[in-house]
Design an enzyme around this catalytic site. Structure first.
Site, mmCIF file in Angstrom:
data_model
loop_
_atom_site.group_PDB
_atom_site.id
_atom_site.type_symbol
_atom_site.label_atom_id
_atom_site.label_comp_id
_atom_site.label_asym_id
_atom_site.label_seq_id
_atom_site.Cartn_x
_atom_site.Cartn_y
_atom_site.Cartn_z
ATOM 1 N N ASP A 90 -10.622 23.090 16.280
ATOM 2 C CA ASP A 90 -9.296 22.708 15.785
ATOM 3 C C ASP A 90 -9.427 21.490 14.869
ATOM 4 O OD1 ASP A 90 -6.123 23.089 16.819
ATOM 5 O OD2 ASP A 90 -6.639 21.139 15.936
ATOM 6 N N ASN A 98 -1.452 17.489 5.661
ATOM 7 C CA ASN A 98 -0.382 18.185 4.915
ATOM 8 C C ASN A 98 0.684 17.203 4.460
ATOM 9 O OD1 ASN A 98 -1.042 20.916 4.792
ATOM 10 N ND2 ASN A 98 -0.291 21.327 6.854
ATOM 11 N N HIS A 103 0.775 20.664 1.102
ATOM 12 C CA HIS A 103 0.351 21.911 1.749
ATOM 13 C C HIS A 103 -0.805 22.578 1.000
ATOM 14 C CE1 HIS A 103 1.085 25.742 3.898
ATOM 15 N NE2 HIS A 103 1.616 24.942 4.806
ATOM 16 N N ASP A 107 -4.317 23.742 2.522
ATOM 17 C CA ASP A 107 -4.915 25.080 2.407
ATOM 18 C C ASP A 107 -6.370 24.991 1.938
ATOM 19 O OD1 ASP A 107 -2.600 26.232 3.212
ATOM 20 O OD2 ASP A 107 -2.112 27.193 1.305
ATOM 21 N N GLU A 133 -4.501 25.865 12.115
ATOM 22 C CA GLU A 133 -5.779 25.180 11.850
ATOM 23 C C GLU A 133 -6.705 25.319 13.057
ATOM 24 O OE1 GLU A 133 -3.872 23.746 14.249
ATOM 25 O OE2 GLU A 133 -4.724 21.737 13.914
HETATM 26 P P1 GH3 Z 1 -4.397 17.547 16.481
HETATM 27 O O1 GH3 Z 1 -5.436 16.583 16.018
HETATM 28 O O2 GH3 Z 1 -3.883 17.197 17.836
HETATM 29 O O3 GH3 Z 1 -4.890 18.955 16.419
HETATM 30 O O4 GH3 Z 1 -3.157 17.400 15.495
HETATM 31 P P2 GH3 Z 1 -2.746 18.369 14.324
HETATM 32 O O5 GH3 Z 1 -1.857 17.602 13.394
HETATM 33 O O6 GH3 Z 1 -3.952 18.965 13.701
HETATM 34 O O7 GH3 Z 1 -1.984 19.529 15.086
HETATM 35 P P3 GH3 Z 1 -0.518 20.063 14.968
HETATM 36 O O8 GH3 Z 1 -0.504 21.300 15.829
HETATM 37 O O9 GH3 Z 1 0.478 19.000 15.260
HETATM 38 O O10 GH3 Z 1 -0.328 20.485 13.454
HETATM 39 C C1 GH3 Z 1 -0.898 21.607 12.896
HETATM 40 C C2 GH3 Z 1 -0.371 21.716 11.480
HETATM 41 O O11 GH3 Z 1 -1.029 22.762 10.786
HETATM 42 C C3 GH3 Z 1 1.095 22.014 11.422
HETATM 43 C C4 GH3 Z 1 1.215 23.106 10.377
HETATM 44 O O12 GH3 Z 1 2.160 22.786 9.398
HETATM 45 C C5 GH3 Z 1 -0.167 23.166 9.743
HETATM 46 N N1 GH3 Z 1 -0.540 24.496 9.290
HETATM 47 C C6 GH3 Z 1 -0.579 25.639 10.003
HETATM 48 N N2 GH3 Z 1 -0.990 26.651 9.225
HETATM 49 C C7 GH3 Z 1 -1.204 26.145 7.978
HETATM 50 C C8 GH3 Z 1 -1.645 26.711 6.731
HETATM 51 O O13 GH3 Z 1 -1.943 27.906 6.610
HETATM 52 N N3 GH3 Z 1 -1.786 25.873 5.681
HETATM 53 C C9 GH3 Z 1 -1.477 24.554 5.776
HETATM 54 N N4 GH3 Z 1 -1.634 23.787 4.689
HETATM 55 N N5 GH3 Z 1 -1.048 23.992 6.928
HETATM 56 C C10 GH3 Z 1 -0.911 24.783 8.006
HETATM 57 MG MG MG Z 2 -5.175 20.235 14.885
HETATM 58 MG MG MG Z 3 -3.927 23.203 16.533
#
Ligand code: GH3
Ligand code: MG
Ligand code: MG
Length: 213
Positions: A90, A98, A103, A107, A133
């Protein structure tokens, strides 16, 4: 026409051969049309099947394909003296990446991470994007030590490769949870649950590290 038998009244258009030839040409055209249609249908089906199994951003297996292939692979390698490992990966603080850089850069980070991950595992290992992610890898016949080495190699390669942004280099890290098939041979859902618990430990211990179940 030169090869056709000579018609006595020399009336080519009244010849039975012309009828046969025309009929043959018609049959040929219809067959070709059917073959082309069948090929187009097969291509469309393949495109749909691929779209249902491949993550469009990173080009690796999506959750569904990974879980399906991993269950098959884990089963195929069960009973091998060197156990199979599951890695859950992760990206750390990805939401903040982001938020700060947009965004589109997020990506790109996912794409760059995927390349690094593929280089850290063997080509015969499986990798997939479980969602957002979060990624998973299945490493058959590795044993704990080699699995730890692979996980650590991946962690290090991400941490040591900053990503160029307009605001300067951005350092990205990942946390990894590792679980191995126990002697009592748990199924893939159990392995994934154990790896998830290990990942949770890695996050709580400060991120940018590998923990194992
Ligand atoms: P942690 O260290 O605890 O894992 O924190 P985190 O911020 O990585 O985890 P969190 O679950 O809070 O956030 C995940 C983010 O990933 C939120 C979402 O907007 C972003 N995300 C999910 N899919 C995609 C994608 O395909 N592209 C982009 N750019 N962002 C994405
Ligand atoms: Mg994360
Ligand atoms: Mg996650």
């Amino acid at each position: 026409m030169a090869l056709l038998p000579w018609s006595p009244n020399n009336n080519v258009f009244g010849s039975v051969w012309l009828t046969v030839l025309s009929f043959e040409a018609l049959l040929f055209t219809i067959s070709i049309a059917f073959i082309l249609l069948a090929m187009a249908k097969e291509r469309t089906e393949l495109r749909h099947r691929t779209a249902a199994m491949v993550d469009p951003l990173t080009g690796i297996s999506n959750r569904r394909a990974f879980l399906q292939d991993a269950a098959l692979m884990a089963k195929r390698h069960s009973g091998h003296p060197r156990p199979t490992a599951v890695l859950l990966i992760d990206l750390d603080h990805f939401k903040s990446i982001n938020d700060r850089f947009g965004h589109a850069l997020g990506d790109r980070v996912l794409e760059i991470f995927t390349d690094a991950a593929r280089q850290s595992i063997r080509s015969s290992d499986l990798i997939g994007r479980l969602g957002g992610e979060e990624f998973a890898a299945l490493l058959p016949e590795v044993g704990l030590e080699n699995a730890r080495v692979a996980a650590e190699r991946l962690r290090q390669s991400v941490a040591e490769t900053p990503i160029e942004t307009a605001a300067g280099p951005l350092s990205v890290t990942v946390s990894l949870g590792l679980a191995l098939v126990a002697p009592d041979c748990p199924d893939l859902p159990t392995l994934l649950r154990l790896a998830d618990e290990a990942l949770y430990k890695a996050k709580n211990a400060g991120r940018n590290r590998v923990c194992w179940a």
